[in-house]
Design a protein around this motif. Structure first.
Motif, short mmCIF file in Angstrom:
data_model
loop_
_atom_site.label_atom_id
_atom_site.label_comp_id
_atom_site.label_asym_id
_atom_site.label_seq_id
_atom_site.Cartn_x
_atom_site.Cartn_y
_atom_site.Cartn_z
N LEU A 126 14.35 3.14 15.62
CA LEU A 126 13.95 4.59 15.41
C LEU A 126 15.36 5.51 15.28
N ALA A 127 16.26 5.24 16.17
CA ALA A 127 17.49 6.00 16.03
C ALA A 127 17.94 5.74 14.83
N GLY A 128 18.11 4.54 14.30
CA GLY A 128 18.76 4.11 13.12
C GLY A 128 18.32 4.78 12.04
N HIS A 129 16.74 4.71 11.84
CA HIS A 129 16.30 5.48 10.83
C HIS A 129 16.39 6.85 10.65
N LEU A 130 16.49 7.50 11.98
CA LEU A 130 16.85 8.89 11.87
C LEU A 130 18.06 9.27 11.52
N ARG A 131 19.26 8.53 11.92
CA ARG A 131 20.59 8.67 11.31
C ARG A 131 20.66 8.74 9.83
N ARG A 132 19.86 7.40 9.41
CA ARG A 132 20.20 7.11 8.02
C ARG A 132 19.09 8.27 6.98
N VAL A 169 9.07 5.44 7.03
CA VAL A 169 8.90 4.87 8.16
C VAL A 169 8.86 5.52 9.55
N LEU A 170 9.36 6.60 9.52
CA LEU A 170 9.25 7.44 10.56
C LEU A 170 8.19 7.84 11.04
N ALA A 171 7.35 8.46 9.72
CA ALA A 171 5.97 8.67 9.91
C ALA A 171 5.01 7.75 10.52
N TRP A 172 5.27 6.47 10.28
CA TRP A 172 4.55 5.18 10.78
C TRP A 172 4.75 5.04 12.57
N PHE A 173 6.14 5.42 12.88
CA PHE A 173 6.36 5.40 13.94
C PHE A 173 5.55 6.68 14.83
N ALA A 174 5.71 7.88 14.08
CA ALA A 174 5.06 8.90 14.88
C ALA A 174 3.75 8.75 15.04
N LEU A 175 3.01 7.91 14.09
CA LEU A 175 1.55 7.74 13.94
C LEU A 175 1.05 6.75 14.84
N GLY A 176 2.10 6.24 15.70
CA GLY A 176 1.59 4.99 16.58
C GLY A 176 1.87 3.78 16.07
N MET A 177 2.76 3.59 14.94
CA MET A 177 2.71 2.10 14.29
C MET A 177 1.46 1.43 13.94
N PRO A 178 0.47 2.10 13.13
CA PRO A 178 -0.90 1.62 12.86
C PRO A 178 -0.71 0.14 12.17
N PRO A 179 -1.40 -0.90 12.35
CA PRO A 179 -1.64 -1.85 11.62
C PRO A 179 -1.70 -1.77 10.20
N ARG A 180 -1.40 -2.86 9.51
CA ARG A 180 -1.33 -2.75 8.11
C ARG A 180 -2.69 -2.73 7.45
N THR A 181 -3.69 -3.07 8.10
CA THR A 181 -5.01 -3.13 7.90
C THR A 181 -5.82 -1.79 7.89
N SER A 182 -5.39 -1.04 8.57
CA SER A 182 -5.99 0.31 8.94
C SER A 182 -5.89 1.37 7.63
N PRO A 183 -7.06 1.98 7.47
CA PRO A 183 -7.28 2.96 6.36
C PRO A 183 -5.83 4.12 6.42
N LEU A 184 -5.51 4.48 7.66
CA LEU A 184 -4.07 5.26 7.77
C LEU A 184 -2.95 4.56 7.24
N TYR A 185 -2.68 3.49 7.70
CA TYR A 185 -1.56 2.82 6.98
C TYR A 185 -1.78 2.67 5.47
N ARG A 186 -3.02 2.16 4.94
CA ARG A 186 -3.03 2.09 3.59
C ARG A 186 -2.79 3.43 2.76
N ARG A 187 -3.39 4.43 3.44
CA ARG A 187 -3.01 5.71 2.62
C ARG A 187 -1.46 6.03 2.66
N LEU A 188 -0.78 5.74 3.72
CA LEU A 188 0.71 6.14 3.87
C LEU A 188 1.52 5.43 3.14
N LEU A 189 1.09 4.03 3.23
CA LEU A 189 2.29 3.09 2.70
C LEU A 189 1.79 1.97 1.46
N GLY A 190 0.39 2.09 1.47
CA GLY A 190 -0.05 1.17 0.34
C GLY A 190 -1.00 0.08 0.93
N ASP A 191 -1.50 -0.80 0.18
CA ASP A 191 -2.31 -1.93 0.42
C ASP A 191 -1.62 -3.15 0.22
#
Length: 271
Positions: free
Chosen positions: A216-222, A246-268
């Protein structure tokens, strides 16, 4: 397409999955159908040079304790790439100088050949595994969907007493990123997820938590560095977008890739 592969290579056995089942599970399916004494795993963006497979097989045959061997990896520009990497480690994740020092010690073996030292693993871009060793280790852990399956397999092979090595006389050209190019931010997320899963499975929850903090710290720094030059660099703007997702995924509680939230954010991954 699978149909075109069947047409062009009738001697090949084509296994079609109904879903994008991930690297480890796909390799396990292939291993279950294979009949040889060795299994050769190859990424879709890698090119085998002449004599590579025969040389790797001869390396296995020459050492009955060698469980897996990787070729020397070169990029499309001919520059050497690392055939082996450091195992995930919270200390190295938290302290960059520690990781850089360890990686520098590993580089001669990873780029030119030799037996792997403790604390390293063979990359799965191109890897030959003795069938008996693969079976003894239980194959790939299918809980790891994308990235670090090779690290986990190397750990279990080494724990079972098998040696691991890089053969400098065999070469594979790795174009790089072919499997992940279409979903860059999602691939970055899955790399983090698999790293944390591996640490939790093999080293416990505390190690995974420390690594999560470091990631998390590394992604914030970059992300901050990319934001500074984003107005004048299209490439940096793309990097900033990927880091932000990636930071949004962390903030949302690291949802699984099969969840609708993940798919809207990152793709299917199956799309």
């Amino acid at each position: 397409t699978a149909e075109e592969v069947r047409r062009r290579f009738p001697e090949a056995a084509v296994i079609r999955s109904r879903e994008n089942c991930g690297f480890g599970r796909a390799c396990n399916l292939g291993a279950a159908a294979a009949t040889g004494r060795a299994l050769f795993l190859l990424n879709s963006d890698a090119l085998v040079t002449e004599g590579c497979i025969e040389t790797l097989l001869a390396e296995l045959d020459a050492d009955e304790k060698l469980g897996a061997v990787a070729p020397r990896i070169a990029g499309a520009d001919g520059r050497p790439q690392m055939s082996a990497e450091l195992l995930p480690d919270p200390l190295a994740d938290l302290f960059g100088p520690v990781r850089r020092r360890r990686r520098q010690r590993l580089r001669p073996v990873a780029e030119r050949g030799g037996l792997l030292p403790p604390g390293a693993y063979l990359g799965g871009a191109a890897l030959m595994v003795r069938r008996t060793a693969f079976q003894e280790a239980g194959g790939f852990d299918e809980r790891l969907y994308f990235y670090h399956e090779d690290a986990d397999l190397s750990m279990r092979l080494a724990a079972a007493g098998w040696r691991l090595g890089v053969c400098g006389r065999a070469v594979v050209v790795h174009l790089g990123g072919g499997s992940a190019r279409a979903m860059k931010a999602a691939a970055s997320v899955e790399m983090v997820r698999s790293r944390l899963q591996l640490l939790r499975l093999r080293r416990g929850g505390a190690a995974a938590c420390l690594s999560a903090v470091a990631c998390l710290a590394g992604h914030l720094r970059r992300a901050a560095a990319a934001a500074f030059v984003a107005p004048i660099s299209p490439r940096r703007r793309q990097r900033l977008r990927e880091r932000a997702l990636v930071l949004a995924w962390f903030a949302l509680g690291m949802p699984p890739r099969t969840s609708p939230l993940y798919r809207r954010l990152l793709g299917d991954w199956d799309g």
